[in-house]
Design a protein around this motif. Structure first.
Motif, PDB file in Angstrom:
ATOM      1  N   CYS A  32       2.932  11.345   2.977  1.00 31.97           N
ATOM      2  CA  CYS A  32       2.123  12.071   1.995  1.00 31.97           C
ATOM      3  C   CYS A  32       1.766  13.457   2.510  1.00 31.97           C
ATOM      4  O   CYS A  32       1.782  14.437   1.745  1.00 31.97           O
ATOM      5  N   HIS A  56       3.941   2.945  -7.132  1.00 35.29           N
ATOM      6  CA  HIS A  56       5.094   2.469  -6.368  1.00 35.29           C
ATOM      7  C   HIS A  56       4.798   1.131  -5.709  1.00 35.29           C
ATOM      8  O   HIS A  56       3.636   0.768  -5.504  1.00 35.29           O
ATOM      9  N   LEU A  85      -1.020   8.975  -5.730  1.00 39.70           N
ATOM     10  CA  LEU A  85      -0.056   7.906  -5.460  1.00 39.70           C
ATOM     11  C   LEU A  85      -0.794   6.593  -5.283  1.00 39.70           C
ATOM     12  O   LEU A  85      -1.725   6.501  -4.481  1.00 39.70           O
ATOM     13  N   MET A 109       6.683  14.884  -6.320  1.00 40.94           N
ATOM     14  CA  MET A 109       5.364  14.856  -5.692  1.00 40.94           C
ATOM     15  C   MET A 109       5.087  16.174  -4.975  1.00 40.94           C
ATOM     16  O   MET A 109       4.021  16.779  -5.124  1.00 40.94           O
ATOM     17  N   HIS A 137      -3.998   9.342  -1.949  1.00 43.69           N
ATOM     18  CA  HIS A 137      -3.208   8.120  -1.910  1.00 43.69           C
ATOM     19  C   HIS A 137      -4.129   6.922  -1.871  1.00 43.69           C
ATOM     20  O   HIS A 137      -5.131   6.918  -1.157  1.00 43.69           O
ATOM     21  N   GLU A 188       8.052   5.925  -2.649  1.00 42.91           N
ATOM     22  CA  GLU A 188       7.624   7.199  -3.221  1.00 42.91           C
ATOM     23  C   GLU A 188       8.473   8.365  -2.722  1.00 42.91           C
ATOM     24  O   GLU A 188       8.798   9.293  -3.477  1.00 42.91           O
ATOM     25  N   LEU A 218       1.520   8.287  -9.799  1.00 38.58           N
ATOM     26  CA  LEU A 218       2.735   7.542  -9.467  1.00 38.58           C
ATOM     27  C   LEU A 218       2.351   6.156  -8.978  1.00 38.58           C
ATOM     28  O   LEU A 218       1.434   6.013  -8.153  1.00 38.58           O
ATOM     29  N   THR A 244       0.084   2.716  -4.210  1.00 37.18           N
ATOM     30  CA  THR A 244       1.090   1.829  -3.631  1.00 37.18           C
ATOM     31  C   THR A 244       0.571   0.398  -3.729  1.00 37.18           C
ATOM     32  O   THR A 244      -0.577   0.125  -3.379  1.00 37.18           O
TER      33      THR A 244
END
Length: 314
Positions: free
Chosen positions: A104, A39, A65, A53, A112, A45, A37, A67
């Motif tokens: 998360c 974001h 994830l 997720m 992440h 998220e 993902l 970011t």
């Protein structure tokens, strides 16, 4: 740029691993699949993809994830944390790292990463604001450089599926638009590689679902303000544009817990929430996506939508 749904490779590397847990509604074949993902800011998220997720992580899939910024220019809801915002101590981005880590954890996601490392690119602010001109903001990021950072993650993780935004960034925020551009550029670079990504999705919300959600908010006894007309909102797509609908009802509590973790940005009065504008929104137990590239799986239900991001992959 993907102008719409495109055909793409159905190749998807990876294998099932022994000892994976199979949850109700998820077959053993879904375990150990890899979902990436992308974001723009911490909290994005949880709001738009927190359900998938949590669901895929709980089912044994590898969920990563990425970011793109720290969200340094976000507004701050709690008065006792207002000192963190830009214009005062300018420590909001640093604080939001911990909020994202807690979110998360609530979703069961352990992988992440910040694109290029924490703070590599700065929050660009809303479209048309002076922050867009900051040479260090994500909106001004060199596309090849930013995509190269994401390609590095993709080579390491080897996702079969990428989820991010559409070319309008879901609602027009420059960092969301740039996240789409970067993810799409990296996706294109995967073509023909051993780690080629099979499917590329944009998150979405059908106008019909959005209309029903707004009605529920208006009818609810909540401290949040009532939303305006659906046609005045900067998001929402025609129902027929949505290709995929994932039932995350069993993970709605995890999604709401993740949203609560972003306390500087989100107020929660389950099942409703509000951002700094204090306008009520409904946390959805189904999450919706548009397949922009890759093979579309067999649909079901009255709308004929996929029920699995990994549909049509072997």
């Amino acid at each position: 740029m993907p102008p719409g749904s495109r055909a793409g490779s159905s190749r998807a590397g990876g294998s099932n691993a022994p000892g994976a847990t199979t949850l109700p509604g998820m077959s053993s074949q879904q375990n150990w699949r890899r979902l990436l993902l992308v974001h723009a800011h911490p909290d994005d998220e949880s709001i738009s993809t927190g359900g998938i997720m949590a669901k895929y992580a709980a089912g044994g899939a590898q969920v990563t994830l990425v970011t793109c910024t720290l969200g340094e220019l976000g507004e701050v809801i709690p008065a006792d944390l207002d000192h963190l915002r830009a214009g005062r101590e300018n420590r909001l981005g640093e604080y939001r790292i911990d909020e994202l880590a807690a979110a998360c954890a609530a979703l069961g996601v352990t992988d992440h990463r910040f694109l290029g490392g924490p703070g590599r690119w700065r929050d660009s602010g809303m479209m048309g604001t002076p922050a867009n001109d900051d040479p260090g903001c994500f909106w001004r990021a060199d596309l090849d450089e930013a995509a190269a950072e994401l390609v590095g993650v993709m080579r390491a993780v080897r996702p079969q599926v990428i989820v991010t935004y559409d070319e309008n960034g879901f609602y027009g925020h420059p960092d969301h638009i740039q996240a789409h551009r970067v993810a799409w550029h990296a996706f294109e670079q995967s073509a023909g590689e051993e780690w080629q990504v099979a499917k590329f999705y944009a998150n979405a919300i059908p106008k019909g679902v959005l209309t029903e959600a707004l009605e529920k908010v208006r009818a609810a006894d909540t401290a949040f303000g009532p939303p305006g007309p659906v046609d005045d909102l900067p998001f929402g797509v025609p129902d027929e544009q949505v290709t995929t609908e994932i039932d995350v009802t069993a993970y709605l509590n995890a999604k709401l817990a993740a949203m609560r973790a972003h306390a500087t940005q989100i107020s929660v009065d389950s099942p409703f929430f509000a951002l700094s504008d204090k306008v009520g929104q409904l946390a959805l137990g189904h999450e919706y996506f548009t397949l922009l590239a890759g093979p579309r799986g067999r649909g079901s239900g009255p709308a004929g939508r996929e029920g699995d991001l990994f549909a049509a992959l072997s």
